[in-house]
Design an enzyme around this catalytic site. Structure first.
Site, PDB file in Angstrom:
ATOM      1  N   LYS A  13       0.840  -1.211   0.000  1.00 14.51           N
ATOM      2  CA  LYS A  13       0.000   0.000   0.000  1.00 14.51           C
ATOM      3  C   LYS A  13       0.873   1.258   0.000  1.00 14.51           C
ATOM      4  O   LYS A  13       0.650   2.168  -0.794  1.00 14.51           O
ATOM      5  CB  LYS A  13      -0.918   0.028   1.247  1.00 14.51           C
ATOM      6  N   ARG A  88     -10.038   0.944   8.591  1.00 18.24           N
ATOM      7  CA  ARG A  88      -9.650  -0.435   8.871  1.00 18.24           C
ATOM      8  C   ARG A  88     -10.675  -1.155   9.707  1.00 18.24           C
ATOM      9  O   ARG A  88     -10.438  -2.300  10.096  1.00 18.24           O
ATOM     10  CB  ARG A  88      -8.391  -0.436   9.714  1.00 18.24           C
ATOM     11  N   ARG A 127      11.631  -5.477   5.099  1.00 16.22           N
ATOM     12  CA  ARG A 127      11.395  -4.052   4.813  1.00 16.22           C
ATOM     13  C   ARG A 127      12.348  -3.162   5.610  1.00 16.22           C
ATOM     14  O   ARG A 127      12.622  -3.406   6.776  1.00 16.22           O
ATOM     15  CB  ARG A 127       9.966  -3.664   5.172  1.00 16.22           C
ATOM     16  N   ARG A 155      11.010  -1.204  11.180  1.00 17.49           N
ATOM     17  CA  ARG A 155       9.864  -0.860  12.030  1.00 17.49           C
ATOM     18  C   ARG A 155       9.739  -1.811  13.220  1.00 17.49           C
ATOM     19  O   ARG A 155       9.945  -3.006  13.091  1.00 17.49           O
ATOM     20  CB  ARG A 155       8.577  -0.910  11.194  1.00 17.49           C
ATOM     21  N   ARG A 166      -0.929  -8.637  13.237  1.00 18.89           N
ATOM     22  CA  ARG A 166      -1.487  -7.675  12.264  1.00 18.89           C
ATOM     23  C   ARG A 166      -2.325  -8.397  11.220  1.00 18.89           C
ATOM     24  O   ARG A 166      -3.353  -7.883  10.774  1.00 18.89           O
ATOM     25  CB  ARG A 166      -0.347  -6.890  11.596  1.00 18.89           C
TER      26      ARG A 166
HETATM   27  P1  AP5 Z   1       4.799  -1.587   1.850  1.00 18.29           P
HETATM   28  O1  AP5 Z   1       4.528  -0.783   0.632  1.00 18.29           O
HETATM   29  O2  AP5 Z   1       5.509  -0.943   2.972  1.00 18.29           O
HETATM   30  O3  AP5 Z   1       3.446  -2.319   2.348  1.00 18.29           O
HETATM   31  P2  AP5 Z   1       2.201  -1.785   3.151  1.00 18.29           P
HETATM   32  O4  AP5 Z   1       0.996  -2.407   2.576  1.00 18.29           O
HETATM   33  O5  AP5 Z   1       2.232  -0.292   3.258  1.00 18.29           O
HETATM   34  O6  AP5 Z   1       2.493  -2.473   4.546  1.00 18.29           O
HETATM   35  P3  AP5 Z   1       2.353  -1.932   6.030  1.00 18.29           P
HETATM   36  O7  AP5 Z   1       3.108  -2.903   6.889  1.00 18.29           O
HETATM   37  O8  AP5 Z   1       2.746  -0.485   6.115  1.00 18.29           O
HETATM   38  O9  AP5 Z   1       0.842  -2.089   6.277  1.00 18.29           O
HETATM   39  P4  AP5 Z   1       0.112  -2.124   7.616  1.00 18.29           P
HETATM   40  O10 AP5 Z   1      -1.271  -1.934   7.190  1.00 18.29           O
HETATM   41  O11 AP5 Z   1       0.407  -3.310   8.445  1.00 18.29           O
HETATM   42  O12 AP5 Z   1       0.799  -0.913   8.436  1.00 18.29           O
HETATM   43  P5  AP5 Z   1       0.339   0.593   8.778  1.00 18.29           P
HETATM   44  O13 AP5 Z   1       1.529   1.436   8.790  1.00 18.29           O
HETATM   45  O14 AP5 Z   1      -0.820   0.986   7.967  1.00 18.29           O
HETATM   46  O15 AP5 Z   1       5.613  -2.897   1.368  1.00 18.29           O
HETATM   47  C1  AP5 Z   1       6.057  -3.856   2.321  1.00 18.29           C
HETATM   48  C2  AP5 Z   1       7.425  -4.401   1.867  1.00 18.29           C
HETATM   49  O16 AP5 Z   1       7.249  -5.136   0.653  1.00 18.29           O
HETATM   50  C3  AP5 Z   1       8.462  -3.313   1.564  1.00 18.29           C
HETATM   51  O17 AP5 Z   1       9.721  -3.765   1.962  1.00 18.29           O
HETATM   52  C4  AP5 Z   1       8.389  -3.158   0.036  1.00 18.29           C
HETATM   53  O18 AP5 Z   1       9.612  -2.749  -0.514  1.00 18.29           O
HETATM   54  C5  AP5 Z   1       8.031  -4.578  -0.399  1.00 18.29           C
HETATM   55  N1  AP5 Z   1       7.191  -4.598  -1.611  1.00 18.29           N
HETATM   56  C6  AP5 Z   1       6.228  -3.712  -1.972  1.00 18.29           C
HETATM   57  N2  AP5 Z   1       5.675  -4.069  -3.143  1.00 18.29           N
HETATM   58  C7  AP5 Z   1       6.294  -5.244  -3.504  1.00 18.29           C
HETATM   59  C8  AP5 Z   1       6.162  -6.117  -4.620  1.00 18.29           C
HETATM   60  N3  AP5 Z   1       5.266  -5.865  -5.602  1.00 18.29           N
HETATM   61  N4  AP5 Z   1       6.951  -7.221  -4.656  1.00 18.29           N
HETATM   62  C9  AP5 Z   1       7.851  -7.473  -3.675  1.00 18.29           C
HETATM   63  N5  AP5 Z   1       8.026  -6.675  -2.598  1.00 18.29           N
HETATM   64  C10 AP5 Z   1       7.252  -5.578  -2.522  1.00 18.29           C
HETATM   65  O19 AP5 Z   1      -0.198   0.391  10.275  1.00 18.29           O
HETATM   66  C11 AP5 Z   1       0.696   0.082  11.307  1.00 18.29           C
HETATM   67  C12 AP5 Z   1      -0.038   0.053  12.635  1.00 18.29           C
HETATM   68  O20 AP5 Z   1      -0.574   1.366  12.929  1.00 18.29           O
HETATM   69  C13 AP5 Z   1      -1.252  -0.877  12.726  1.00 18.29           C
HETATM   70  O21 AP5 Z   1      -0.881  -2.207  13.043  1.00 18.29           O
HETATM   71  C14 AP5 Z   1      -2.053  -0.207  13.844  1.00 18.29           C
HETATM   72  O22 AP5 Z   1      -1.499  -0.490  15.108  1.00 18.29           O
HETATM   73  C15 AP5 Z   1      -1.845   1.269  13.556  1.00 18.29           C
HETATM   74  N6  AP5 Z   1      -2.866   1.818  12.629  1.00 18.29           N
HETATM   75  C16 AP5 Z   1      -2.654   2.389  11.412  1.00 18.29           C
HETATM   76  N7  AP5 Z   1      -3.814   2.762  10.856  1.00 18.29           N
HETATM   77  C17 AP5 Z   1      -4.795   2.418  11.716  1.00 18.29           C
HETATM   78  C18 AP5 Z   1      -6.208   2.512  11.695  1.00 18.29           C
HETATM   79  N8  AP5 Z   1      -6.853   3.050  10.634  1.00 18.29           N
HETATM   80  N9  AP5 Z   1      -6.904   2.046  12.764  1.00 18.29           N
HETATM   81  C19 AP5 Z   1      -6.276   1.508  13.830  1.00 18.29           C
HETATM   82  N10 AP5 Z   1      -4.943   1.364  13.913  1.00 18.29           N
HETATM   83  C20 AP5 Z   1      -4.197   1.822  12.866  1.00 18.29           C
HETATM   84 MG    MG Z   2       2.477   1.072   4.848  1.00 21.18          MG
END
Ligand code: AP5
Ligand code: MG
Length: 208
Positions: A13, A88, A127, A155, A166
């Protein structure tokens, strides 16, 4: 343009949202990034969020919804935005809909980035992110230039245990919003497997 990105942890994402936001000249609003900035700044919001994030649990809706509503009311988001990681939960989706209705605007697309569970752990564990540019790398799939490796961050929630929590939270709390948006005709499913450029091309096709 008002877009939402939904997808499991590590689906790509953040990687894809950065590209799309540039293309459409709209702010990339990641609630995860906002919480991580608050943790780093040591604010009360950050302290509260940190307790949940490091265990891979969702931050409570009351906290998250208020923060997001304030963010989308800022001037740069009036013409459009790309939400990454929000909503979410069903209450978050309902609150967003209410806020947009009150402003007389609507969502254009909800992109659902699909990646099988078997690929997620490897993406998360490898990552690394650059604190200087915000760029997201992967030690194997998108290797960083050698000269910046030292400064890259891993992270806190990118451990095997937190990653599993997660994924559970995604299945339990987030997948119910897919039928919510399907009922409104907004879901665009995109296969997130393969090279990032191929995924970007699929996203463009889905939005066309
Ligand atoms: P990346 O692009 O970083 O993936 P992502 O989908 O953004 O993954 P996240 O881990 O950031 O998602 P998440 O939803 O768990 O975390 P968030 O920060 O939102 O890619 C991942 C890796 O893969 C990278 O190394 C990249 O290079 C690689 N990659 C990308 N594309 C690729 C491809 N095509 N092929 C191969 N490799 C690839 O949330 C974190 C925490 O915050 C949550 O757990 C929660 O505690 C809190 N939080 C955030 N939002 C909310 C909400 N709305 N409500 C409640 N809690 C929340
Ligand atoms: Mg992300």
């Amino acid at each position: 343009m008002r877009l939402i990105f939904i997808g499991p942890p590590g689906a790509g994402k953040g990687t894809q949202a950065t590209r799309l936001a540039q293309r459409f000249q709209i702010p990339h609003i990641s609630t995860g990034d906002m919480f991580r900035a608050a943790v780093k700044a040591g604010t009360r919001l950050g302290q509260e969020a940190d307790r949940f994030m490091k265990q891979g649990q969702l931050v409570p809706d009351e906290v998250t919804i208020g923060m997001l509503r304030e963010r989308i009311a800022e001037p740069d988001a009036v013409r459009g935005f790309l939400l990454d990681g929000f909503p979410r939960t069903t209450p978050q989706a309902q609150a967003l809909e209410q806020a947009l209705n009150a402003d007389g605007v609507r969502l254009d697309h909800v992109l659902l980035l699909e990646v099988p569970a078997s690929l997620i752990e490897a993406r998360i564990i490898g990552r690394r992110s650059d604190p200087v540019t915000g760029e997201i790398y992967h030690l194997e799939f998108n290797p960083p230039p050698a000269e910046i490796v030292e400064r890259l961050l891993h992270r806190k929630d990118d451990t095997v245990e937190a990653c599993r929590a997660r994924q559970v939270a995604y299945q339990r709390d987030t997948t119910p919003i897919i039928p919510f948006y399907e009922g409104r005709g907004l879901i665009r499913r995109v296969d997130g497997v393969g090279a990032s450029d191929a995924v970007t091309a699929r996203i463009s096709a889905a939005l066309a």
